[in-house]
Design a protein around this motif. Structure first.
Motif, PDB file in Angstrom:
ATOM      1  N   ASP A 255      -9.930  -9.377  10.871  1.00  0.00           N
ATOM      2  CA  ASP A 255      -8.657  -8.993  11.455  1.00  0.00           C
ATOM      3  C   ASP A 255      -7.535  -9.423  10.509  1.00  0.00           C
ATOM      4  N   PRO A 256      -6.625  -8.524  10.155  1.00  0.00           N
ATOM      5  CA  PRO A 256      -5.535  -8.913   9.258  1.00  0.00           C
ATOM      6  C   PRO A 256      -4.645  -9.963   9.904  1.00  0.00           C
ATOM      7  N   THR A 257      -3.978 -10.736   9.072  1.00  0.00           N
ATOM      8  CA  THR A 257      -3.067 -11.752   9.597  1.00  0.00           C
ATOM      9  C   THR A 257      -1.618 -11.435   9.226  1.00  0.00           C
ATOM     10  N   ALA A 258      -1.351 -10.165   8.972  1.00  0.00           N
ATOM     11  CA  ALA A 258       0.005  -9.689   8.693  1.00  0.00           C
ATOM     12  C   ALA A 258      -0.001  -8.180   8.871  1.00  0.00           C
ATOM     13  N   VAL A 259       1.181  -7.607   8.989  1.00  0.00           N
ATOM     14  CA  VAL A 259       1.298  -6.152   9.050  1.00  0.00           C
ATOM     15  C   VAL A 259       2.370  -5.719   8.045  1.00  0.00           C
ATOM     16  N   PRO A 260       2.304  -4.488   7.549  1.00  0.00           N
ATOM     17  CA  PRO A 260       3.250  -4.044   6.520  1.00  0.00           C
ATOM     18  C   PRO A 260       4.679  -3.945   7.053  1.00  0.00           C
ATOM     19  N   LEU A 261       5.622  -4.316   6.195  1.00  0.00           N
ATOM     20  CA  LEU A 261       7.037  -4.264   6.540  1.00  0.00           C
ATOM     21  C   LEU A 261       7.818  -3.351   5.596  1.00  0.00           C
ATOM     22  N   TYR A 262       7.679  -3.561   4.304  1.00  0.00           N
ATOM     23  CA  TYR A 262       8.289  -2.705   3.282  1.00  0.00           C
ATOM     24  C   TYR A 262       7.186  -2.310   2.301  1.00  0.00           C
ATOM     25  N   SER A 263       7.131  -1.048   1.926  1.00  0.00           N
ATOM     26  CA  SER A 263       6.117  -0.598   0.975  1.00  0.00           C
ATOM     27  C   SER A 263       6.759  -0.137  -0.326  1.00  0.00           C
ATOM     28  N   LEU A 264       6.027  -0.361  -1.399  1.00  0.00           N
ATOM     29  CA  LEU A 264       6.467   0.042  -2.726  1.00  0.00           C
ATOM     30  C   LEU A 264       5.269   0.547  -3.515  1.00  0.00           C
ATOM     31  N   ALA A 265       5.530   1.321  -4.535  1.00  0.00           N
ATOM     32  CA  ALA A 265       4.497   1.757  -5.463  1.00  0.00           C
ATOM     33  C   ALA A 265       5.150   1.903  -6.834  1.00  0.00           C
ATOM     34  N   TYR A 266       4.330   1.920  -7.854  1.00  0.00           N
ATOM     35  CA  TYR A 266       4.847   2.082  -9.213  1.00  0.00           C
ATOM     36  C   TYR A 266       5.051   3.552  -9.555  1.00  0.00           C
ATOM     37  N   GLY A 267       6.096   3.811 -10.330  1.00  0.00           N
ATOM     38  CA  GLY A 267       6.346   5.135 -10.879  1.00  0.00           C
ATOM     39  C   GLY A 267       6.722   5.015 -12.341  1.00  0.00           C
ATOM     40  N   LEU A 268       6.685   6.136 -13.047  1.00  0.00           N
ATOM     41  CA  LEU A 268       7.129   6.201 -14.435  1.00  0.00           C
ATOM     42  C   LEU A 268       8.544   6.778 -14.447  1.00  0.00           C
ATOM     43  N   TYR A 269       9.503   5.949 -14.818  1.00  0.00           N
ATOM     44  CA  TYR A 269      10.906   6.368 -14.910  1.00  0.00           C
ATOM     45  C   TYR A 269      11.184   6.788 -16.349  1.00  0.00           C
ATOM     46  N   TYR A 270      11.884   7.906 -16.509  1.00  0.00           N
ATOM     47  CA  TYR A 270      12.180   8.374 -17.870  1.00  0.00           C
ATOM     48  C   TYR A 270      13.621   8.852 -17.962  1.00  0.00           C
ATOM     49  N   ASN A 271      14.223   8.615 -19.119  1.00  0.00           N
ATOM     50  CA  ASN A 271      15.622   8.945 -19.378  1.00  0.00           C
ATOM     51  C   ASN A 271      15.717  10.432 -19.740  1.00  0.00           C
TER      52      ASN A 271
END
Length: 437
Positions: free
Chosen positions: A147-163
């Protein structure tokens, strides 16, 4: 906070106390809960540009919670560089908050202390059910089969940023989709004061996040099925060498990036010193430094052109923040009411929009604030090609030891040393021996 389960927490914490806070990301030193059912103490992680910014963002929501429930929330925003130490101290002393934020990569390590409230089926029902959460975000809440002992609050993922301007000036029409293309494009864009890519070579968390992604793409898991460290396998060596080689061999990263650990790579990208950046939800930071969404594009993080045997199509770790309850809180009902409130659709939309993150509650994502080019790419990555960091109690040690080994390799590369497979393996073997010792 009542002092129970202290011995069990101390057994695991003893393994972790030498670690630094390396999650995904204050107030008084007292901050403990009490037995007043009309009060809660909440430790929030520093998500905004400053502690003061977080307080400005959170206060209106906490006041709304108080209006709805009559429960006052004593807020403490904890800086990232002290958050893990504060939590570990609380798990052993029993003197902590009722509710707290944790970096989701710490989930299994903190779960193993026994100090956090498990979210079994009944507890999940008390906050609206587990099916409200995006599955990939829920996977980063504790060890599989428990059983998890936390739940998600804010999610993030990586992206490739380009100029966009630098790409246009170089005649590059599309962002790279493979690492081989990224090196080729990076070489075209490296000229004088501009380099193709910016990295945070001295940042332990950034290093280990990329170690995990490159490792998945090369077929390296860093732990075997029994939870033993496997840091120096041929797959792990190849993965980490490929990342460090952006500076060491490819020359598309400035040597000075080996010393970066405080988001300087974001500044280099914002000021045109680097044409590409691998980052979690960088939009807010870039806009604070003068860029507009029209100035940059966001694409999925690249994959291998020819994936090796065993390689996975993973291009991000599941990044983000979880919210947890100390099991020995004297106000469990109020704490669960607060978790339900913080993960409600309305609060999720408000807070994630302020922070530039993605709601891990699926229904809350269905809002135009999260339909930007940047967040669409990150949301799709989170749903389709992201994986949680190793969900083992020793995960925090893995972050520190492998992240530090990579920082040392970057420093060696910046100093002109050749980064061979043997050099990478030696650093990883030393990290593995330290874990085992």
């Amino acid at each position: 906070m009542r002092r129970t389960r202290i011995a069990r927490a101390a057994a695991v914490t003893a393994v972790l106390t030498a670690l630094t806070a390396t999650g995904c990301g204050g107030g008084s030193t007292s901050g403990g809960s009490n037995d007043n059912p009309e009060e809660l103490t909440y430790w929030a992680s520093n998500q905004g540009t400053s502690i003061e910014h977080d307080e400005e963002v959170l206060r209106p929501q906490l006041e709304r919670f108080t209006e709805e429930t009559g429960i006052e929330v004593n807020l403490e925003v904890v800086p990232w560089d002290s958050l893990l130490d504060r939590i570990l101290t609380a798990t052993t002393s029993g003197d902590g908050p009722d509710v707290l934020n944790i970096g989701n990569t710490w989930s299994a390590s903190l779960q193993a202390t026994g100090a956090l409230l498990p979210f079994d089926e009944e507890t999940f029902e008390a906050i609206g059910g587990s099916d409200r959460f995006v599955p990939s975000a829920l996977a980063a809440t504790g060890a599989e089969g428990q059983d998890p002992t936390a739940v998600p609050l804010y999610s993030l993922a990586y992206g490739l940023y380009y100029n966009k301007q630098l790409f246009a000036e170089a005649g590059i029409e599309e962002p790279p989709a493979t690492w081989e293309e990224l090196v080729e494009v990076g070489e075209q864009l490296t000229d004088g004061d501009t380099y193709g890519l910016a990295v945070e070579g001295a940042s332990i968390p950034e290093n280990v996040h990329h170690a995990f992604v490159f490792g998945q793409q090369h077929g390296a898991d860093f732990f075997d099925a029994e939870g033993n460290p496997t840091f120096d396998t041929p797959e792990a060596v190849a993965a980490i060498k490929q990342y460090v080689d952006f500076l060491a061999a490819d020359g598309i990263v400035a040597p000075g990036n080996a010393e970066y650990a405080q988001n300087q790579s974001v500044s280099d990208f914002a000021t045109g010193k680097a044409a590409m950046l691998l980052w979690q939800a960088a939009g807010t930071s870039l806009e604070n430094q003068g860029m507009t969404p029209d100035d940059y594009g966001v694409a999925p993080v690249p994959f291998q052109a020819e994936p090796p045997a065993g390689g996975e199509a993973i291009n991000s770790m599941v990044a983000g923040i979880n919210i947890a309850v100390f099991e020995n809180t004297d106000n469990r009902d109020g704490a669960l009411d607060f978790v339900e409130f913080m993960t409600s659709d309305e609060t999720q939309r408000a807070l994630n929009a302020e922070y530039g993150s993605i709601p891990p509650v699926a229904a809350a994502q269905e809002s135009e604030e999260f339909a930007t080019e940047e967040l669409t790419v990150l949301r799709e990555t989170l749903a389709q090609s992201a994986a949680p960091m190793p969900q083992v109690p020793e995960e925090s040690q893995f972050e520190t030891l492998v992240g530090t080994a990579m920082a040392q390799l970057f420093a060696d590369a910046a100093g002109g040393q050749e980064i061979t497979e043997d050099a990478v393996r030696d650093r990883l073997t030393a990290a593995q021996q330290q874990m085992q010792g």
